[in-house]
Motif scaffolding. Structure first.
Motif: not given
Length: 142
Positions: A87-101
């Motif tokens: 029940g915890v909202e989580a996303d990938v870390g900042k470095a992975m978000r930058n790569h994904r985007d």
């Protein structure tokens, strides 16, 4: 089905499920605490499940290289599914978000997740690879 043992019922439930991550509480209805714990340890020994944290199990399959059981998903996928199950909202870390985007061409090697303002600090690991939390990284305030 009533004459099946607890390990048989757990194995059947795991094989039928589309889910990758299982919490110990998923099997609480099959018996009391100690027999379920013994059955889960047996499933880990047989290679049906792999233990990745306290009360956290994932489906396993034999490795193509060694034949030893390995989880059916990546550490990042497992960590995100565990957080969703808890029940915890989580996303990938900042470095992975930058790569994904498309903002970076560097592919991060560490499994880092961002739990936002949540204080969850579950240890999730496969062998020596451990999930890191964004606020715990050295050199960063958070």
């Amino acid at each position: 089905m009533s004459n099946m043992t607890i390990p048989e019922r757990i194995e059947q439930r795991v094989r039928r499920s589309k889910r990758i991550v299982f919490l110990r509480s998923d099997f609480a209805g099959l018996g009391s605490y100690a027999p379920v714990g013994r059955a889960l340890r047996l499933m880990v020994k047989k290679g049906v499940l792999a233990k990745v944290g306290y009360g956290i199990y994932v489906k396993a399959r034999p490795s193509v290289l060694t034949g030893n059981p390995v989880p059916c998903a990546s550490l990042m996928d497992i960590a995100l599914e565990v957080m969703a199950r808890l029940g915890v909202e989580a996303d990938v870390g900042k470095a992975m978000r930058n790569h994904r985007d498309g903002l970076s061409t560097q592919v991060p090697m560490a499994a880092v997740i961002d739990t936002g303002r949540s204080r969850v600090r579950r240890k999730i690991a496969i062998g020596k690879r451990v999930v890191l939390y964004e606020g715990d990284l050295p050199g960063r305030a958070g």
